[in-house]
Scaffold this active site. Sequence first.
Site, PDB file in Angstrom:
ATOM      1  N   GLY A  42       0.761  -1.042   0.193  1.00 42.66           N
ATOM      2  CA  GLY A  42       0.015  -0.120   0.046  1.00 42.66           C
ATOM      3  C   GLY A  42       0.897   1.181   0.035  1.00 42.66           C
ATOM      4  O   GLY A  42       1.864   1.128  -0.409  1.00 42.66           O
ATOM      5  N   GLY A  47       5.467   4.245  -8.767  1.00 43.13           N
ATOM      6  CA  GLY A  47       6.006   2.936  -9.050  1.00 43.13           C
ATOM      7  C   GLY A  47       5.153   1.701  -8.941  1.00 43.13           C
ATOM      8  O   GLY A  47       5.372   0.969  -9.912  1.00 43.13           O
ATOM      9  N   HIS A  48       4.255   1.678  -7.906  1.00 45.36           N
ATOM     10  CA  HIS A  48       3.231   0.846  -7.728  1.00 45.36           C
ATOM     11  C   HIS A  48       2.198   0.735  -9.181  1.00 45.36           C
ATOM     12  O   HIS A  48       2.122  -0.166  -9.794  1.00 45.36           O
ATOM     13  CB  HIS A  48       2.524   0.736  -6.800  1.00 45.36           C
ATOM     14  CG  HIS A  48       3.217   0.872  -5.307  1.00 45.36           C
ATOM     15  ND1 HIS A  48       3.371   1.951  -4.479  1.00 45.36           N
ATOM     16  CD2 HIS A  48       3.957  -0.424  -4.779  1.00 45.36           C
ATOM     17  CE1 HIS A  48       4.023   1.522  -3.455  1.00 45.36           C
ATOM     18  NE2 HIS A  48       4.408   0.207  -3.595  1.00 45.36           N
ATOM     19  N   GLY A 159       9.075  -4.672  -8.816  1.00 47.02           N
ATOM     20  CA  GLY A 159       9.985  -3.651  -9.193  1.00 47.02           C
ATOM     21  C   GLY A 159      11.508  -3.986  -9.006  1.00 47.02           C
ATOM     22  O   GLY A 159      11.926  -4.706  -8.055  1.00 47.02           O
ATOM     23  N   ASP A 162      13.580  -3.031  -5.641  1.00 41.18           N
ATOM     24  CA  ASP A 162      13.895  -4.064  -4.560  1.00 41.18           C
ATOM     25  C   ASP A 162      14.719  -5.330  -5.384  1.00 41.18           C
ATOM     26  O   ASP A 162      13.908  -6.341  -5.393  1.00 41.18           O
ATOM     27  CB  ASP A 162      12.542  -4.432  -3.740  1.00 41.18           C
ATOM     28  CG  ASP A 162      12.099  -3.279  -3.156  1.00 41.18           C
ATOM     29  OD1 ASP A 162      12.403  -3.013  -2.161  1.00 41.18           O
ATOM     30  OD2 ASP A 162      10.944  -2.552  -3.755  1.00 41.18           O
ATOM     31  N   SER A 197       9.457   5.809  -3.451  1.00 38.48           N
ATOM     32  CA  SER A 197       9.239   4.946  -2.038  1.00 38.48           C
ATOM     33  C   SER A 197       8.068   5.174  -1.251  1.00 38.48           C
ATOM     34  O   SER A 197       8.160   6.519  -1.050  1.00 38.48           O
ATOM     35  CB  SER A 197      10.574   4.629  -1.418  1.00 38.48           C
ATOM     36  OG  SER A 197      10.597   4.040  -0.143  1.00 38.48           O
TER      37      SER A 197
HETATM   38  P1  AMP Z   1       6.421  -2.196  -1.477  1.00 35.24           P
HETATM   39  O1  AMP Z   1       4.868  -1.661  -1.387  1.00 35.24           O
HETATM   40  O2  AMP Z   1       7.136  -1.299  -1.186  1.00 35.24           O
HETATM   41  O3  AMP Z   1       6.398  -3.637  -0.784  1.00 35.24           O
HETATM   42  O4  AMP Z   1       6.453  -2.121  -3.218  1.00 35.24           O
HETATM   43  C1  AMP Z   1       5.626  -3.134  -3.792  1.00 35.24           C
HETATM   44  C2  AMP Z   1       6.239  -3.454  -5.300  1.00 35.24           C
HETATM   45  O5  AMP Z   1       6.300  -2.072  -5.877  1.00 35.24           O
HETATM   46  C3  AMP Z   1       7.729  -3.970  -5.265  1.00 35.24           C
HETATM   47  O6  AMP Z   1       7.720  -4.857  -6.243  1.00 35.24           O
HETATM   48  C4  AMP Z   1       8.568  -2.674  -5.280  1.00 35.24           C
HETATM   49  O7  AMP Z   1       9.862  -3.375  -5.971  1.00 35.24           O
HETATM   50  C5  AMP Z   1       7.901  -2.103  -6.288  1.00 35.24           C
HETATM   51  N1  AMP Z   1       8.224  -0.627  -6.180  1.00 35.24           N
HETATM   52  C6  AMP Z   1       8.408   0.177  -5.010  1.00 35.24           C
HETATM   53  N2  AMP Z   1       8.879   1.462  -5.562  1.00 35.24           N
HETATM   54  C7  AMP Z   1       9.184   1.421  -6.941  1.00 35.24           C
HETATM   55  C8  AMP Z   1       9.620   2.042  -7.870  1.00 35.24           C
HETATM   56  N3  AMP Z   1      10.085   3.343  -7.404  1.00 35.24           N
HETATM   57  N4  AMP Z   1       9.653   1.837  -9.334  1.00 35.24           N
HETATM   58  C9  AMP Z   1       9.096   0.629  -9.545  1.00 35.24           C
HETATM   59  N5  AMP Z   1       8.822  -0.363  -8.569  1.00 35.24           N
HETATM   60  C10 AMP Z   1       8.756   0.126  -7.222  1.00 35.24           C
END
Ligand code: AMP
Length: 290
Positions: A42, A47-48, A159, A162, A197
């Site tokens: 969430g 990015g998401h 993404g 990570d 992020s």
């Molecule tokens: P998270 O909510 O931080 O667990 O991220 C969920 C997904 O979004 C993971 O696969 C992350 O690698 C991806 N993600 C987070 N930030 C970015 C970004 N800046 N660009 C691309 N993917 C992202």
Amino acid sequence: MNTNHKSQKRQLRVLTAIPKLKRAIAEIRARGETIALVPTMGALHEGHLSLVRLAAKRADRVIVSIFVNPTQFAPHEDLNTYPRTFAADQAALEETATDIIWAPSVATMYPEGFATRVVPEGAATVGLEDKFRPHFFAGVATVVAKLLIQCEPDVALFGEKDYQQLKVVTQLARDLSLPTKIVAGPIIREPDGLALSSRNRYLSPPERATAPVLHRVLKECAAAIAAGKPLGSALRHGRETITKTGFALDYLEARDAETLVPVGTSSSGKIRLLVAARIGTTRLIDNVGV
Ligand code: AMP
């Protein structure tokens, strides 16, 4: 791929119980449609949403999971303060091709008596995130294995932000014979280079102004290495710059882009530069290819 639905208005459904999720998946499968999953915690940003757009290109139906996974946080980490913005996340996903938000509770994911952990090795034990967050990858692998089994997707999008996690999840799907193809999405950045992020919102204005240094150093290091500068001195210079700027550096490393094992010289295979550093109380990670 069945394209009939593209003319129909999508209705975004929020599901929180496994039987309802399984019913929705059975309906999708009965129509012969494919499924893409985008796992998230969430606090959604571009990015998401870029992963959601990739997902919509790869499958007929898109499931976005929103679950802040307690098992990947150490006791001293930010589980309790991690941003939870469900209403805004739902509103953002309404504007995308998402069909289902899968938003289980902690009790649904880890009911009383839960006693199984998936403990990855390989890329999960190379001394990067695993060294500084020893809890992290078993928590991630366990929750991702559960999400892939629950949602039965044809593809799941992760993404490159990570990067180590992407490698761990790719190996996990292969090792557990899960029928899901893991697909990577590129890192989405602010105009000044800072990787988007959910944790960027913790940054104070001065910290936010400093944060793009990480990407700048990665780019400079990558260019120097590509131009033939020895790895050791390129990294040393990069580490100095990051530390002088006021970060507490966890690591700046050059690794094999596939296995994430250390590379001795710039003449070996493809190289990925990975960094993690803390500014104030916020920990940022980033990476680039050479
Ligand atoms: P998270 O909510 O931080 O667990 O991220 C969920 C997904 O979004 C993971 O696969 C992350 O690698 C991806 N993600 C987070 N930030 C970015 C970004 N800046 N660009 C691309 N993917 C992202």
